[in-house]
Design a protein around this motif. Structure first.
Motif, PDB file in Angstrom:
ATOM      1  N   ILE A 615       1.079  -1.226  -0.063  1.00  0.00           N
ATOM      2  CA  ILE A 615      -0.013   0.020   0.152  1.00  0.00           C
ATOM      3  C   ILE A 615       0.806   1.338   0.027  1.00  0.00           C
ATOM      4  O   ILE A 615       0.593   2.254  -0.706  1.00  0.00           O
ATOM      5  N   GLY A 616       1.952   1.231   0.934  1.00  0.00           N
ATOM      6  CA  GLY A 616       2.850   2.526   0.837  1.00  0.00           C
ATOM      7  C   GLY A 616       3.486   2.591  -0.309  1.00  0.00           C
ATOM      8  O   GLY A 616       3.671   3.941  -1.012  1.00  0.00           O
ATOM      9  N   LYS A 617       3.886   1.661  -1.355  1.00  0.00           N
ATOM     10  CA  LYS A 617       4.563   1.606  -2.343  1.00  0.00           C
ATOM     11  C   LYS A 617       3.387   2.119  -3.432  1.00  0.00           C
ATOM     12  O   LYS A 617       3.670   3.230  -4.289  1.00  0.00           O
ATOM     13  N   SER A 618       2.105   1.845  -3.372  1.00  0.00           N
ATOM     14  CA  SER A 618       1.179   2.172  -4.303  1.00  0.00           C
ATOM     15  C   SER A 618       0.550   3.445  -4.163  1.00  0.00           C
ATOM     16  O   SER A 618       0.348   4.148  -5.104  1.00  0.00           O
ATOM     17  N   TYR A 619       0.494   4.044  -2.834  1.00  0.00           N
ATOM     18  CA  TYR A 619      -0.389   5.265  -2.711  1.00  0.00           C
ATOM     19  C   TYR A 619       0.925   6.142  -2.328  1.00  0.00           C
ATOM     20  O   TYR A 619       1.228   6.174  -1.161  1.00  0.00           O
ATOM     21  N   LEU A 621       0.681   9.299  -0.833  1.00  0.00           N
ATOM     22  CA  LEU A 621       0.384  10.045   0.466  1.00  0.00           C
ATOM     23  C   LEU A 621       0.124   8.938   1.557  1.00  0.00           C
ATOM     24  O   LEU A 621       0.499   9.474   2.667  1.00  0.00           O
ATOM     25  N   ALA A 622      -0.273   7.629   1.297  1.00  0.00           N
ATOM     26  CA  ALA A 622      -0.532   6.887   2.253  1.00  0.00           C
ATOM     27  C   ALA A 622       0.500   6.426   3.480  1.00  0.00           C
ATOM     28  O   ALA A 622       1.811   6.383   2.783  1.00  0.00           O
ATOM     29  N   GLN A 623       0.295   6.452   4.449  1.00  0.00           N
ATOM     30  CA  GLN A 623       1.369   6.311   5.404  1.00  0.00           C
ATOM     31  C   GLN A 623       0.848   5.172   6.328  1.00  0.00           C
ATOM     32  O   GLN A 623      -0.227   4.916   6.774  1.00  0.00           O
ATOM     33  N   THR A 624       1.839   4.221   6.803  1.00  0.00           N
ATOM     34  CA  THR A 624       1.378   2.982   7.587  1.00  0.00           C
ATOM     35  C   THR A 624       2.536   3.172   8.824  1.00  0.00           C
ATOM     36  O   THR A 624       3.629   3.241   8.534  1.00  0.00           O
ATOM     37  N   ARG A 625       2.131   2.920  10.085  1.00  0.00           N
ATOM     38  CA  ARG A 625       2.885   2.590  11.080  1.00  0.00           C
ATOM     39  C   ARG A 625       2.362   1.847  12.402  1.00  0.00           C
ATOM     40  O   ARG A 625       1.153   1.708  12.340  1.00  0.00           O
ATOM     41  N   VAL A 626       3.238   1.742  13.178  1.00  0.00           N
ATOM     42  CA  VAL A 626       2.596   0.555  14.255  1.00  0.00           C
ATOM     43  C   VAL A 626       2.819   1.493  15.616  1.00  0.00           C
ATOM     44  O   VAL A 626       3.842   2.255  15.926  1.00  0.00           O
ATOM     45  N   GLU A 627       1.821   1.653  16.255  1.00  0.00           N
ATOM     46  CA  GLU A 627       1.663   2.647  17.544  1.00  0.00           C
ATOM     47  C   GLU A 627       2.432   1.870  18.506  1.00  0.00           C
ATOM     48  O   GLU A 627       2.547   0.570  18.612  1.00  0.00           O
ATOM     49  N   GLU A 628       2.706   2.524  19.764  1.00  0.00           N
ATOM     50  CA  GLU A 628       3.174   1.934  20.897  1.00  0.00           C
ATOM     51  C   GLU A 628       2.358   0.669  21.356  1.00  0.00           C
ATOM     52  O   GLU A 628       3.071  -0.186  21.979  1.00  0.00           O
ATOM     53  N   SER A 629       1.162   0.884  21.207  1.00  0.00           N
ATOM     54  CA  SER A 629       0.285  -0.337  21.641  1.00  0.00           C
ATOM     55  C   SER A 629       0.398  -1.545  20.923  1.00  0.00           C
ATOM     56  O   SER A 629      -0.581  -2.532  21.190  1.00  0.00           O
ATOM     57  N   GLY A 630       1.011  -1.349  19.722  1.00  0.00           N
ATOM     58  CA  GLY A 630       1.280  -2.546  18.917  1.00  0.00           C
ATOM     59  C   GLY A 630      -0.044  -2.553  17.500  1.00  0.00           C
ATOM     60  O   GLY A 630       0.019  -3.409  16.935  1.00  0.00           O
ATOM     61  N   GLU A 631      -0.865  -1.321  17.555  1.00  0.00           N
ATOM     62  CA  GLU A 631      -1.762  -1.398  16.649  1.00  0.00           C
ATOM     63  C   GLU A 631      -1.211  -1.068  15.305  1.00  0.00           C
ATOM     64  O   GLU A 631      -0.491  -0.160  15.478  1.00  0.00           O
ATOM     65  N   HIS A 632      -1.678  -1.558  14.342  1.00  0.00           N
ATOM     66  CA  HIS A 632      -1.283  -1.143  12.973  1.00  0.00           C
ATOM     67  C   HIS A 632      -1.940  -0.035  12.294  1.00  0.00           C
ATOM     68  O   HIS A 632      -3.478  -0.028  12.210  1.00  0.00           O
ATOM     69  N   ILE A 633      -1.755   1.278  11.993  1.00  0.00           N
ATOM     70  CA  ILE A 633      -2.270   2.555  11.523  1.00  0.00           C
ATOM     71  C   ILE A 633      -2.119   2.716  10.225  1.00  0.00           C
ATOM     72  O   ILE A 633      -1.104   2.649   9.748  1.00  0.00           O
ATOM     73  N   VAL A 634      -3.234   2.844   9.347  1.00  0.00           N
ATOM     74  CA  VAL A 634      -2.940   3.429   8.033  1.00  0.00           C
ATOM     75  C   VAL A 634      -3.514   4.795   8.028  1.00  0.00           C
ATOM     76  O   VAL A 634      -4.557   5.296   8.641  1.00  0.00           O
ATOM     77  N   VAL A 645      -7.799   2.197  -0.304  1.00  0.00           N
ATOM     78  CA  VAL A 645      -6.569   1.678   0.298  1.00  0.00           C
ATOM     79  C   VAL A 645      -7.158   0.263   0.895  1.00  0.00           C
ATOM     80  O   VAL A 645      -6.430  -0.720   0.774  1.00  0.00           O
ATOM     81  N   MET A 646      -8.370   0.480   1.627  1.00  0.00           N
ATOM     82  CA  MET A 646      -8.757  -0.796   2.197  1.00  0.00           C
ATOM     83  C   MET A 646      -9.112  -1.809   1.171  1.00  0.00           C
ATOM     84  O   MET A 646      -8.972  -3.208   1.482  1.00  0.00           O
ATOM     85  N   HIS A 647      -9.699  -1.490  -0.009  1.00  0.00           N
ATOM     86  CA  HIS A 647     -10.211  -2.329  -0.893  1.00  0.00           C
ATOM     87  C   HIS A 647      -8.691  -3.047  -1.462  1.00  0.00           C
ATOM     88  O   HIS A 647      -8.707  -4.089  -1.757  1.00  0.00           O
ATOM     89  N   ASP A 648      -7.834  -2.294  -1.799  1.00  0.00           N
ATOM     90  CA  ASP A 648      -6.623  -2.810  -2.368  1.00  0.00           C
ATOM     91  C   ASP A 648      -5.858  -3.945  -1.366  1.00  0.00           C
ATOM     92  O   ASP A 648      -5.595  -4.615  -1.859  1.00  0.00           O
ATOM     93  N   LEU A 649      -5.830  -3.468  -0.088  1.00  0.00           N
ATOM     94  CA  LEU A 649      -5.100  -4.246   1.021  1.00  0.00           C
ATOM     95  C   LEU A 649      -5.932  -5.531   1.116  1.00  0.00           C
ATOM     96  O   LEU A 649      -5.372  -6.668   1.093  1.00  0.00           O
ATOM     97  N   ARG A 650      -7.315  -5.422   1.161  1.00  0.00           N
ATOM     98  CA  ARG A 650      -8.168  -6.449   1.278  1.00  0.00           C
ATOM     99  C   ARG A 650      -8.200  -7.744  -0.082  1.00  0.00           C
ATOM    100  O   ARG A 650      -7.958  -9.034   0.151  1.00  0.00           O
ATOM    101  N   THR A 651      -8.282  -7.091  -1.025  1.00  0.00           N
ATOM    102  CA  THR A 651      -8.343  -7.920  -2.299  1.00  0.00           C
ATOM    103  C   THR A 651      -7.089  -8.039  -2.935  1.00  0.00           C
ATOM    104  O   THR A 651      -7.079  -9.135  -3.720  1.00  0.00           O
ATOM    105  N   MET A 652      -6.262  -7.134  -3.155  1.00  0.00           N
ATOM    106  CA  MET A 652      -5.189  -7.327  -4.258  1.00  0.00           C
ATOM    107  C   MET A 652      -3.760  -7.778  -3.361  1.00  0.00           C
ATOM    108  O   MET A 652      -3.110  -8.812  -3.797  1.00  0.00           O
ATOM    109  N   TYR A 653      -3.620  -6.867  -2.319  1.00  0.00           N
ATOM    110  CA  TYR A 653      -2.193  -7.303  -1.640  1.00  0.00           C
ATOM    111  C   TYR A 653      -2.138  -8.235  -0.538  1.00  0.00           C
ATOM    112  O   TYR A 653      -0.850  -8.613  -0.278  1.00  0.00           O
ATOM    113  N   SER A 654      -3.148  -8.377   0.158  1.00  0.00           N
ATOM    114  CA  SER A 654      -3.046  -9.287   1.239  1.00  0.00           C
ATOM    115  C   SER A 654      -3.964 -10.717   1.109  1.00  0.00           C
ATOM    116  O   SER A 654      -3.875 -11.720   1.616  1.00  0.00           O
TER     117      SER A 654
END
Length: 966
Positions: A615-619, A621-634, A645-654
């Motif tokens: 997703i980071g490569k394809s978009y 402006l999109a940023q992805t990071r991991v918070e201190e609590s361990g949750e993955h943020i887009v 982004v969520m459509h591509d993440l669900r159907t194409m990339y993962s």
């Protein structure tokens, strides 16, 4: 014994007799068989089926499979799964009016190339304009036969996949019928004189959320073709694109689209249509003139040749010169088309009896003199439209044939929209006027290389590499600026699209890939890879090439591994001292919308992480990071953006099921006053002490730092002069700035206000880097809720350092600097800042009150509301906090019965009302907070979501008990 023998002999004799008797008596034999069958046989001795060995032979190995190795949910023979997320790439290269070799050869002559980006607001006809150029140069039967897309007939039917949107190849673009990605097309087009040019065209999205794709497209281009719908005029995204183009110093050319709507939809008479066209062009010029870096030569006007008129869905486009050329050719006029074209716009009148042009419509010649644009262009155009729409075949055929248009018998029976397209495409022919405009007003890569290099290249301008880039020299060292990455049709790998600034790239060449984080002397973000493929990319097909030279765009395979967003590709022969990058993309907006994602099945986390990287490569402006609590943020720029982004993440990339939390926004932390007391902090070993105070910066400094108007790369004297002339600082204050943060363009500042008499400056300079690192850390994660700081200036007032270097190392100074930044921040009336969206709403007059109602319920307020001249719509501009904007569009449509249409984008940061540290505020669950409780509410909820404690106490950062009491 004789007796025993006798008895044996008797028994033998009996058994023989029995056997003979059985043979003679079948009844006795059946009884014997029954007895054998009724014997008890143990279960393990039973044999129902033959052994595998008996069936297949002794030399075949047989494996016994346990029954539970394959779950019931899995089919025994799985169906073949084709992973295809795009319009099918054409198996063979399509037929074109030129040979592919000619296109590739033309790319070797930079003066014959035009690199341009087609940009504009949503649904103003950008993709249709590219379709028009593709249809003129490619064999595209579906386009020829299709009903124009903008018409009710086409909207009601199912969209024909192959007939529209040559550049809309993504699955989601097809479903939503809008562009989501910038897509390139390279083709050879001819101007009115028949000269061929290689056009590298980037079709960009028009939705405000996807402004990042426009920025990436502009990085590759030398000029902008701005498409504006004549009825809607300049809209919010048109303004932003103009600002971007002016910032990048790209020449702007204009296509005024959907001219047919003036006649067929608004039914304006030709004279009024002229004023509407003029108004639209003036709106564009007004938007250009309000940009800070605008120059007078950027003005657009038809008589200058940088404006075209078009109706892309009906397949025609002309400039004044190409229309004049038709007159000159048809009537064999003894004038040049360019001379006639200059008299076809503005206050120039034509007297049909005297056959002269005049500047004024004076009373002496009565009213016969007509405005030349009306007489020569609009009235003939209106007559053709009226004839085609209003007349049947007997009346229409002679008119059409007199214009040299040949139609078949069955064409006259077509739907009126299809017939109109047939007539108009033949009348105007290929869009050579557009090619003329691009040739004259968009510089070639060779002509633009100097400006492009000076504005984008970060290295020294006197090196051999920079000199080759400034001359667009194909013989020089290779430099490619990669601006976009595209997934393969099965999304398994990425290809990098870049502009060749100098040199020549060929398949099999070994190249260095320099990432955005590369700095001379730091090889961490550098990799050496081999180019496995090179193509000329045309959206639906790729032309494989062995190599390409400077000035052209190239799609590279095999280099995507080390690239995250953008990159610079250089030859391995370039000495390491000369290596430098092309600066990363600079976006006019920030990704402020956040969602947390996690896989439904926790064991599939690695698949999701791999998807997030893609997703980071394809978009851009999109940023992805991991918070201190361990949750993955887009993070993204808006609802449609996050949805894609969520459509591509669900159907194409993962390709897994993913849970998404409710959307939230990014916050910023700031101060509202200067620190109440001088706050000092000691290092962990107690041998060093720093005293720092925090204060708010003046209005506008944060924006200047972020936009790059001031940089610490400049000499100290220049930085001092900037703050002295713009903000009235004294020269020393400007020269004592140590750092901006977080990052080199962060909206916070660290300055050294120590006095030489009180502080040992030599010692202070020795720990300068450590103090800066502590400040960067603090600015990146503020004390209120771990969000970045903004608009805060930290001033070092005094330092007391240990003379031994061992006792003032990084491990001592960095945490001390961070803690004292926090404590001075918390003593300066800290506040929370939230992002605010700018909303532009188009609605009919009777819906305006409903719009006000919806905005009022979401803390929004209207800044401008006025009717749109020459159309039945109202334009309402408003400001709306992002956190209250989720679902706003749906709400608005519900209240206005779908008549209002809105576009929104991030505008600025504003302070949230209320004090975040006021512990007297009681927040009740499930009750909305009042205005004064909001800051506390946002802070606590953000801290809980990140797994932090509710208590924000200054005691954690201050060691001295007396200071604590104060």
């Amino acid at each position: 014994m004789p007796g025993g023998n006798a008895s044996d002999a008797v028994s033998e004799h009996d058994s023989d007799e029995d056997a003979d008797g059985d043979a003679a008596n079948p009844h006795m034999m059946i009884q014997r068989v029954d007895a054998a069958m009724s014997q008890i046989v143990l279960h393990e001795d039973k044999k129902y089926y033959p052994e595998a060995e008996e069936v297949y032979g002794p030399d075949v190995e047989a494996l016994v499979q346990e029954e539970d190795t394959q779950p019931l949910t899995e089919p025994i023979i799985a169906p073949l799964k084709t992973r295809k997320f795009q319009v099918a790439e054409e198996e063979e290269l399509p037929d074109t009016t030129y040979t592919k070799e000619f296109l590739v050869d033309l790319q070797g002559y930079p003066t014959m190339i035009r690199n341009l980006v087609v940009a504009g607001h949503l649904h103003h006809g950008k993709t249709a304009l590219v379709d028009l150029l593709v249809a003129a140069t490619h064999e595209w039967k579906d386009w020829d036969a299709a009903t124009p897309r903008a018409t009710p007939t086409a909207k009601m039917g199912k969209p024909d996949e192959k007939a529209f949107g040559y550049t809309d190849v993504h699955q989601l673009e097809r479903q939503r019928m809008i562009s989501l990605k910038s897509m390139p097309v390279s083709l050879v087009a001819q101007n009115t004189k028949g000269k061929s040019l290689a056009l590298n065209i980037m079709d960009s999205p028009g939705h405000v959320n996807f402004i990042d794709e426009v920025v990436a497209a502009m990085r590759l281009a030398d000029g902008v073709v701005l498409v504006v719908d004549v009825v809607e005029g300049v809209m919010t995204n048109t303004e932003r694109i103009i600002q971007l183009a002016v910032r990048e110093q790209l020449p702007i050319t204009l296509v005024v689209n959907k001219i047919d709507r003036l006649a067929l939809e608004l039914k304006l008479p030709p004279a009024d249509a002229y004023y509407k066209l003029k108004l639209t062009i003036e709106e564009v010029n007004k938007a250009i003139s309000t940009c800070p870096l605008a120059k007078p030569e950027m003005r657009v006007s038809p008589e200058l040749g940088n404006v075209c008129f078009a109706s892309t869905s009906y397949g025609w486009c002309f400039s004044l010169e190409s229309f004049a050329q038709q007159y000159v050719t048809k009537w064999s006029m003894p004038v040049r088309a360019s001379d006639l074209a200059k008299r076809l716009w503005g206050d120039v009148y034509y007297h049909p009896q005297r056959r002269t042009f005049m500047r004024k419509q004076n009373a002496a010649h009565g009213k016969e003199a007509k405005r030349s644009f009306l007489h020569f262009i609009l009235e003939p155009l209106y007559k053709i439209l009226a004839q085609v729409v209003g007349e049947d075949e007997p009346a229409l055929r002679p008119v059409v044939e007199s214009l040299g248009i040949r139609l078949r018998k069955e064409d006259y029976a077509l739907d009126v929209h299809n017939l109109l397209r047939r007539v108009m495409t033949q009348f105007f022919g290929p869009p050579s006027g557009l090619v003329d405009m691009c040739e004259a007003h968009i510089p070639s890569p060779a002509a633009n290389a100097e400006r492009k290099t000076l504005s984008l290249y970060t290295g020294q301008m006197d090196t051999a590499t920079a000199q080759a880039m400034r001359r667009c020299n194909a013989e020089g060292p290779l430099v490619i600026g990669v601006a976009k990455q595209y997934p393969s049709s099965d999304a398994s790998q990425f290809f990098a699209l870049g502009r060749i600034f100098s040199g020549h790239v060929s398949v099999g060449q070994s190249v260095r890939v320099l990432g955005e984080g590369y700095a001379p002397g730091d090889d961490e973000d550098m990799a050496i890879v081999t180019v496995t493929d090179a193509w000329v990319y045309c959206s639906r097909y790729k032309i494989p090439v062995s190599g390409l030279g400077a000035g052209s765009w190239v799609l590279l395979g095999g280099v995507d591994g080390p690239i995250s967003k953008t990159a610079t590709i250089v030859d391995t022969s370039v000495p390491e001292d000369d290596l430098a990058t092309i600066r990363p993309l600079q976006f006019p907006t920030e990704p402020v919308m956040k969602v947390a994602v996690e896989p439904v099945n926790p064991s599939e986390l690695p698949k999701m992480l791999s998807g997030l990287r893609k997703i980071g490569k394809s978009y851009p402006l999109a940023q992805t990071r991991v918070e201190e609590s361990g949750e993955h943020i887009v993070l993204g720029s808006g609802e449609l953006y996050m949805d894609s982004v969520m459509h591509d993440l669900r159907t194409m990339y993962s390709e897994i099921e993913i849970k998404v939390a409710d959307p939230v926004v990014a916050f910023r932390e700031t101060v509202s006053e200067t620190s109440a007391i001088k706050v000092f902090g000691d290092s962990p070993n107690g041998k060093n002490r720093l005293t720092i105070i925090a204060e708010p910066m003046e209005q506008g400094i944060a924006e200047d730092i972020e936009s790059g108007k001031v940089s610490l790369q400049w000499p100290a004297r220049q930085v001092g002069q900037f703050f002295e002339s713009n903000y009235g600082w004294d020269i020393l204050a400007g020269r004592s700035i140590w750092a901006f943060g977080p990052g080199p363009q962060g909206p916070n500042m660290l300055s050294d206000d120590t006095l030489p008499g009180e502080t040992d400056k030599t010692l202070l300079r020795s720990v300068r880097d450590y103090v800066k690192q502590g400040f960067q850390w603090a600015a990146r994660e503020g004390p209120l809720c771990d969000e970045p700081m903004r608009n805060t200036r930290f001033r070092i007032l005094s330092v007391d350092l240990d003379s031994a270097a061992l006792h003032r190392g990084g491990g001592q100074i960095i945490p001390a600097a961070r803690r004292v930044c926090y404590s001075s921040f918390l003593t300066s009336e800290p506040r929370l800042m939230e992002p605010v969206e700018h909303v532009e709403i188009q609605a009919p007059a009777d819906c305006v009150s409903a719009v006000y109602t919806v905005l009022g319920r979401r803390r929004g307020h209207v800044t401008h509301d006025a009717p749109k001249p020459g159309s039945p719509m109202y334009t309402i501009k408003a400001l709306l906090p992002t956190i209250d904007s989720f679902g706003f569009e749906t709400d608005l449509r519900t209240y206005t019965n779908g008549q209002a249409f809105c576009q929104q984008y991030f505008d600025h940061w504003q302070v949230v009302p209320g004090e975040p540290l006021d512990k007297e505020i009681v927040l009740r669950p499930l009750e909305p907070s009042s205005a004064q409780q909001l800051a506390r509410d946002f802070m606590l909820k953000t801290r809980r979501r990140k797994g932090l404690s509710d208590d924000v106490s200054i005691d954690k950062f201050i060691d001295d008990p007396t200071l604590r009491d104060l």
